[in-house]
Design an enzyme around this catalytic site. Structure first.
Site, PDB file in Angstrom:
ATOM      1  CG  ASP A 126      36.726  47.992  48.866  1.00  0.00           C
ATOM      2  OD1 ASP A 126      37.781  47.984  48.216  1.00  0.00           O
ATOM      3  OD2 ASP A 126      35.611  47.945  48.313  1.00  0.00           O
ATOM      4  CG  HIS A 127      39.651  44.963  47.131  1.00  0.00           C
ATOM      5  ND1 HIS A 127      38.560  45.779  46.993  1.00  0.00           N
ATOM      6  CD2 HIS A 127      39.410  43.901  46.309  1.00  0.00           C
ATOM      7  CE1 HIS A 127      37.707  45.236  46.140  1.00  0.00           C
ATOM      8  NE2 HIS A 127      38.194  44.092  45.709  1.00  0.00           N
ATOM      9  CG  ASP A 177      35.312  45.081  42.278  1.00  0.00           C
ATOM     10  OD1 ASP A 177      36.336  44.845  42.943  1.00  0.00           O
ATOM     11  OD2 ASP A 177      34.341  44.306  42.225  1.00  0.00           O
ATOM     12  NE  ARG A 225      34.422  36.639  40.751  1.00  0.00           N
ATOM     13  CZ  ARG A 225      34.738  37.843  40.340  1.00  0.00           C
ATOM     14  NH1 ARG A 225      35.723  38.496  40.918  1.00  0.00           N
ATOM     15  NH2 ARG A 225      34.087  38.392  39.340  1.00  0.00           N
ATOM     16  CB  SER A 277      38.584  39.983  39.064  1.00  0.00           C
ATOM     17  OG  SER A 277      39.800  40.055  38.343  1.00  0.00           O
ATOM     18  NE  ARG A 295      42.021  40.041  40.138  1.00  0.00           N
ATOM     19  CZ  ARG A 295      41.888  38.960  40.916  1.00  0.00           C
ATOM     20  NH1 ARG A 295      42.760  37.984  40.855  1.00  0.00           N
ATOM     21  NH2 ARG A 295      40.891  38.842  41.755  1.00  0.00           N
TER      22      ARG A 295
HETATM   23  C1  MIC Z   1      37.445  40.119  43.028  1.00  0.00           C
HETATM   24  O1  MIC Z   1      36.401  39.919  43.625  1.00  0.00           O
HETATM   25  O2  MIC Z   1      38.061  39.260  42.383  1.00  0.00           O
HETATM   26  C2  MIC Z   1      38.028  41.534  43.070  1.00  0.00           C
HETATM   27  C3  MIC Z   1      39.258  41.476  43.874  1.00  0.00           C
HETATM   28  O3  MIC Z   1      37.127  42.393  43.696  1.00  0.00           O
HETATM   29  C4  MIC Z   1      38.287  41.980  41.632  1.00  0.00           C
HETATM   30  C5  MIC Z   1      39.037  43.236  41.511  1.00  0.00           C
HETATM   31  C6  MIC Z   1      40.494  43.092  41.728  1.00  0.00           C
HETATM   32  O4  MIC Z   1      41.094  42.111  41.316  1.00  0.00           O
HETATM   33  O5  MIC Z   1      41.073  44.005  42.331  1.00  0.00           O
HETATM   34  C7  MIC Z   1      37.020  42.105  40.777  1.00  0.00           C
HETATM   35  O6  MIC Z   1      36.055  41.433  41.034  1.00  0.00           O
HETATM   36  O7  MIC Z   1      37.032  42.841  39.770  1.00  0.00           O
HETATM   37 FE1  SF4 Z   2      35.549  42.559  47.512  1.00  0.00          FE
HETATM   38 FE2  SF4 Z   2      35.542  41.401  45.102  1.00  0.00          FE
HETATM   39 FE3  SF4 Z   2      34.958  40.000  47.295  1.00  0.00          FE
HETATM   40 FE4  SF4 Z   2      33.261  41.800  46.444  1.00  0.00          FE
HETATM   41  S1  SF4 Z   2      33.866  39.959  45.361  1.00  0.00           S
HETATM   42  S2  SF4 Z   2      33.902  41.501  48.561  1.00  0.00           S
HETATM   43  S3  SF4 Z   2      34.607  43.393  45.667  1.00  0.00           S
HETATM   44  S4  SF4 Z   2      36.923  40.950  46.803  1.00  0.00           S
END
Ligand code: MIC
Ligand code: SF4
Length: 650
Positions: free
Chosen positions: A64-65, A119, A379, A535, A537
């Site tokens: 999905d990313h 995630d 965010r 996140s 990550r």
């Molecule tokens: C995000 O919202 O920052 C992400 C991308 O979903 C991350 C995961 C990632 O960095 O792949 C998260 O929230 O954990």
């Molecule tokens: Fe995707 Fe992270 Fe954004 Fe949610 S917050 S939509 S999981 S990138």
């Protein structure tokens, strides 16, 4: 003494430890989820563990990313994920099927079960009474292998809801209000339970918006009771049998109770560049808007989209605004199409994007230079949109549409009323984009396909007794993982290529960091409070580890990031006296003596050779964490101890 909902689920899944706040508990994990940006690492880690098949009740790999596929990298990674999932017993949700948290809530989540996901917004599952945690990929891999998930037993907070939301005031405004009250570190070390009379006025998608944004508070997770509303949602998804009622005991004890009267709330907005920089929408009404984005795992449900469509119906998007709408799942998109609401959205001039994370993680739709972008996301960290000087505000879908129509920030309560949106009695269920894994016999000989984008996993080294390292970076409070390891369309395709990623580490704060850290050999980073928020990550730990960072010293850490640092074999320490932070200067040589004994005792003494001062540092590690650090990370530890078999499911 009575128990809270979370305590009941923890007690039912306890593998080891006692439930006193602050002490370590090991939990049996029923379900896992991964997404593609963190999933490639997680499955590479799983592959090294030497097991044939996952041992959870259900594991799902979502894509999905990284869905742009602007080169071979993403497509290769998708193929890797599909083939590795099929072999190891994991369901595979194909690109286009939707955002992991939205799809998991619709199709797989179950009240009373435990879920960990690679995630940070995995707590979305708390909207139907799951105990769901965001975790690093390696922790998820260990859980897939049947190992326990270790957390520090959280405190219990309760938000006591009374009243009912007024028209155009939404669940998102509840989340923003709580962020205003508690800040981005206010939930650290706590599980937030939502209770009180007001709960029954909130639908499942509204509850999921709220548990999703508990992540922005730094909370371990957030959870709602499972009640008749939950039953109706699961029934409408064709899976009423997954329903279990769940409530806290009347005499359950909470460490803190926060009352919120839903009837008294107004539409709220988080200003750049932090989700807790919250004011009421009316206080900044009239600000010119360039872009509006509706979607993300926070606000992309059918419930949200139907309200968006009703507000847009028969109107045109303001000529100076670019509006994007990304429905959260194929189910949402199909139902919008079938009832005609999609046509209303399209007719308004909105750009409908794929059912994926998209602009939320900077995968396209970056704002213009200095542009004001109103987003229904969770965010708004500096640079996350892909435009460094972009001004990103976080709002509800209703506030987003009001701005898209008027071209300026507008209090949605001043907009014409729309008919009330109700939950459907039956959702359109079509799981054809979720591929089941291969049967065990076939899986044995199945091939996992890897592309050239997948590079070797970086190796960490165990600690010697003395460490001499350079202070290569000093940063302030609330450093996010988006600062440490940015994402976005240009970088995200390289999540399985740590050497390539490393050149972007800390780029938002200090463009020379990567080169300096590499040249320094062993390095140390100094941070302020809430270091590593955001996140899950693990790249925000693996990349610094690859660049030679051995230790991060901060005033305090965010929960998932500190776990990722330990897993990567980086020593996270805090100041015994926070005033010592001020005296340290970038470029100093730091010497740590008697490290092994220090890690075991929880106190490490470091000499700053620039001043000769001895600085006392703290690190209260559990026995297991000490061993992980001394082995040079969780992967080494897991291999050496064969330990996913030790804490195996009962
Ligand atoms: C995000 O919202 O920052 C992400 C991308 O979903 C991350 C995961 C990632 O960095 O792949 C998260 O929230 O954990
Ligand atoms: Fe995707 Fe992270 Fe954004 Fe949610 S917050 S939509 S999981 S990138």
């Amino acid at each position: 003494m009575g128990m809270t909902i979370a305590q009941k689920i923890i007690a039912a899944h306890l593998v080891d430890g006692d439930m006193t706040p602050g002490s370590q508990v090991a939990l049996r994990i029923d379900q896992t989820l991964t997404q593609d940006a963190t999933g490639t690492m997680a499955y590479l880690e799983l592959e090294t563990m030497g097991i044939d098949r996952v041992k959870t009740e259900l594991s799902v790999a979502y894509v999905d990313h990284n869905t742009l596929q602007s080169g071979f990298e993403n497509a290769d990674d998708h193929r890797y994920l599909q083939t590795v999932a099929a072999k190891y017993g994991v369901h595979f949700s194909r690109p286009g099927n939707g955002i992991c948290h939205q799809v998991h809530l619709e199709r797989f989540g179950k009240p009373g079960k435990t879920l960990i996901g690679s995630d940070s917004h995995t707590p979305t599952g708390g909207g139907i009474g799951m105990l769901a945690f965001g975790a690093g990929g390696l922790d998820v891999a260990v859980a897939m292998g049947g190992g326990a998930y270790y957390i520090s037993m959280p405190k219990m907070f309760k938000v006591e809801l009374t009243g009912k939301l007024n028209p155009y005031v939404t669940a998102k405004d509840v989340s923003l209000e709580l962020l205003r009250i508690l800040s981005v570190k206010g939930g650290v070390g706590a599980i937030i339970e939502w209770g009180g009379e007001g709960v029954k006025t909130l639908s499942v998608p509204e509850r999921a918006t709220i548990t999703n944004m508990g992540t922005e508070l730094g909370a371990t997770t957030s959870i709602f009771p499972s009640d008749e509303t939950t039953r109706a949602f699961l029934k409408a998804q064709g899976r009423e049998e997954d329903y279990t009622p769940l409530a806290s005991d009347p005499d359950a004890v909470y460490d803190r109770i926060i009352p919120i009267d839903l009837s008294s709330l107004k539409p709220m907005i988080a200003c750049p560049h932090s989700p807790d920089n919250v004011v009421s929408v009316d206080s900044i009404a009239g600000t010119k808007v360039d872009q509006v984005c509706i979607g993300s795992c926070t606000n992309s449900s059918l419930f949200d989209m139907l309200k968006v469509a009703a507000m847009l119906k028969g109107k045109n998007v303001h000529p100076s605004v670019s509006l994007s709408v990304s429905p959260g799942s194929k189910q949402v998109l199909r139902m919008l199409a079938d009832c005609g609401a999609l046509s209303d959205i399209l007719a308004s001039g909105a750009r409908v994007l794929e059912c994926a994370c998209g602009p939320c993680i900077g995968m396209g739709f970056s704002p213009n230079s200095g542009g004001v972008s109103l987003r229904t996301f969770n965010r708004n960290f500096l640079g996350r949109s892909g435009t460094k000087d972009g001004q990103v505000y976080l709002v509800s879908p209703e506030t987003a549409v009001a701005a898209a129509l008027n071209g300026v920030i507008t209090d949605p309560t001043t907009m014409p009323p729309i008919p009330p949106v109700t939950m459907p009695e039956t959702f359109t269920v079509d799981d054809s984009a979720v591929l089941a894994p291969l049967p065990p016999e076939e899986a044995k000989t199945a091939e996992v396909l890897r592309g050239p984008n997948i590079k070797e996993f970086p190796k960490s080294k165990p600690f010697a007794d003395t460490l001499s390292a350079k202070l290569v970076l000093k940063v302030g409070d609330n450093i996010t993982t988006d600062h440490i390891m940015p994402a976005g369309a240009k970088i995200l395709p390289y999540r399985s290529n740590i050497p390539f990623l490393s050149q972007f580490c800390f780029q938002v704060c200090d463009a020379e960091f990567a080169e300096r850290a590499k040249a320094a050999g062993d390095g140390v980073i100094i941070g302020g409070s809430n270091y590593g928020q955001g996140s899950s990550r693990e790249h925000a730990a693996l990349v610094p580890m690859y660049l030679g960072i051995r230790c991060v010293i901060a005033k305090s850490f965010a929960r998932i990031h500190i776990a990722n640092l330990i897993n990567a074999g980086i020593l996270p320490l805090t100041f015994a006296d926070p005033a010592d932070y001020d005296a340290l200067e970038q470029g100093s040589k730091l010497i740590f003596k008697d490290l092994k004994a220090g890690i075991a005792a929880g106190t490490v003494v470091m000499t700053d050779t620039a001043t000769g001062k001895e600085i006392v540092l703290k690190g209260e590690f559990t026995r297991r964490q000490q061993e992980i650090l001394l082995c040079g990370g969780l992967l080494n530890y897991t291999k050496e101890n064969n330990c996913w078999n030790r804490s195996i499911r009962h």
